[in-house]
Motif scaffolding. Structure first.
Motif, PDB file in Angstrom:
ATOM      1  N   GLU A 216       0.898  -1.216  -0.066  1.00 29.35           N
ATOM      2  CA  GLU A 216       0.173   0.146  -0.120  1.00 29.35           C
ATOM      3  C   GLU A 216       0.929   1.367   0.114  1.00 29.35           C
ATOM      4  O   GLU A 216       2.018   1.232   0.692  1.00 29.35           O
ATOM      5  CB  GLU A 216      -0.853   0.002   1.157  1.00 29.35           C
ATOM      6  CG  GLU A 216      -2.045  -1.040   1.384  1.00 29.35           C
ATOM      7  CD  GLU A 216      -3.025  -0.681   2.237  1.00 29.35           C
ATOM      8  OE1 GLU A 216      -2.974   0.166   2.933  1.00 29.35           O
ATOM      9  OE2 GLU A 216      -3.661  -1.967   2.768  1.00 29.35           O
TER      10      GLU A 216
ATOM     11  N   HIS B 206      -8.442   0.933   3.441  1.00 34.87           N
ATOM     12  CA  HIS B 206      -7.378   1.976   3.660  1.00 34.87           C
ATOM     13  C   HIS B 206      -7.999   3.411   3.690  1.00 34.87           C
ATOM     14  O   HIS B 206      -7.589   4.160   4.387  1.00 34.87           O
ATOM     15  CB  HIS B 206      -6.524   2.035   2.263  1.00 34.87           C
ATOM     16  CG  HIS B 206      -5.519   3.048   2.573  1.00 34.87           C
ATOM     17  ND1 HIS B 206      -4.099   2.618   2.626  1.00 34.87           N
ATOM     18  CD2 HIS B 206      -5.495   4.341   1.968  1.00 34.87           C
ATOM     19  CE1 HIS B 206      -3.468   3.834   2.527  1.00 34.87           C
ATOM     20  NE2 HIS B 206      -4.276   4.783   2.169  1.00 34.87           N
TER      21      HIS B 206
ATOM     22  N   PHE C 293      -1.835   3.803   7.151  1.00 33.04           N
ATOM     23  CA  PHE C 293      -1.235   2.834   6.844  1.00 33.04           C
ATOM     24  C   PHE C 293      -0.092   2.296   7.631  1.00 33.04           C
ATOM     25  O   PHE C 293       0.179   1.293   8.080  1.00 33.04           O
ATOM     26  CB  PHE C 293      -1.388   2.450   5.205  1.00 33.04           C
ATOM     27  CG  PHE C 293       0.013   2.737   4.801  1.00 33.04           C
ATOM     28  CD1 PHE C 293       0.806   1.721   4.665  1.00 33.04           C
ATOM     29  CD2 PHE C 293       0.308   3.990   4.140  1.00 33.04           C
ATOM     30  CE1 PHE C 293       2.244   2.307   3.976  1.00 33.04           C
ATOM     31  CE2 PHE C 293       1.369   4.261   3.640  1.00 33.04           C
ATOM     32  CZ  PHE C 293       2.267   3.623   3.317  1.00 33.04           C
TER      33      PHE C 293
END
Length: 195
Positions: free
Chosen positions: A103, A147, A157
């Motif tokens: 991510e 997210h 994150f």
């Protein structure tokens, strides 16, 4: 109008967003600006805290993921239409095993790390017309939702990384908050030195 994206270190990214209703001032304009800002930064999601507003609102446009040849045809089909406004969203159920995926975040440019999240979620939310919905998401769609949802909960994150990873990234994160980074889009840095 393209808005500046708030960088790591700004207190607004740590606030739990407040719910909004249909009387929220200039919501249509805000949504239009957020869509333009997200597209300009080539993001697949943008939450209101990332543009300085601590409210429970985020957008997702995961259609760019639909062209990823590593995904199943079924997942490509889901992502090809996964373009929504989420207002006052709540995760009501999480299922399955946690799985890792690399991510990144528009508020934390140039840092990408593997984050573990549940594979399937059930969520409730209101759309831009304040109609209520309940949907089940899995795979990449669930990942992107989680997210962005974290943003309206004041979570980044990087909070989900091991303490070792956090220590290794500490200097990079400090530099981002000071504006010592080259981003391809407008940003607002909380700890930048005034010129």
């Amino acid at each position: 109008m393209i808005l500046p994206i708030v960088a790591y270190g700004d207190p607004v990214l740590r606030k739990v967003g407040k719910e909004i209703d249909a009387d929220y001032p200039e919501l249509e304009k805000l949504l239009s600006n957020m869509k333009e800002t997200m597209a300009n930064a080539q993001g697949v999601g943008l939450a209101a805290p990332q543009i300085g507003r601590a409210i429970r609102l985020f957008l997702i446009d995961a259609t760019p993921f639909a062209e990823d040849e590593d995904l199943s045809p079924e997942e490509q089909k889901v992502l090809s239409t996964f373009n929504h406004v989420f207002i006052n969203a709540k995760i009501v159920k999480e299922e399955g095993d946690e799985w890792a995926f690399n991510e990144g975040c528009l508020s934390i440019p140039d840092i990408r790390e593997d984050v573990f999240r549940k594979e399937k979620i059930t969520v409730t939310y209101q759309d831009e017309n304040f109609d209520k919905h309940e949907i089940v998401l899995d795979g990449i769609a669930a990942r992107v939702f989680q997210h962005e949802y974290d943003h309206i909960e004041g979570i980044l994150f990087t909070d989900k990384l091991s303490s070792l990873k956090k220590r290794l990234l500490k200097k990079k994160l400090e530099n981002i908050s000071k504006g010592k980074i080259d981003a391809d889009y407008r940003m607002r840095f909380p700890n930048a030195k005034k010129k």
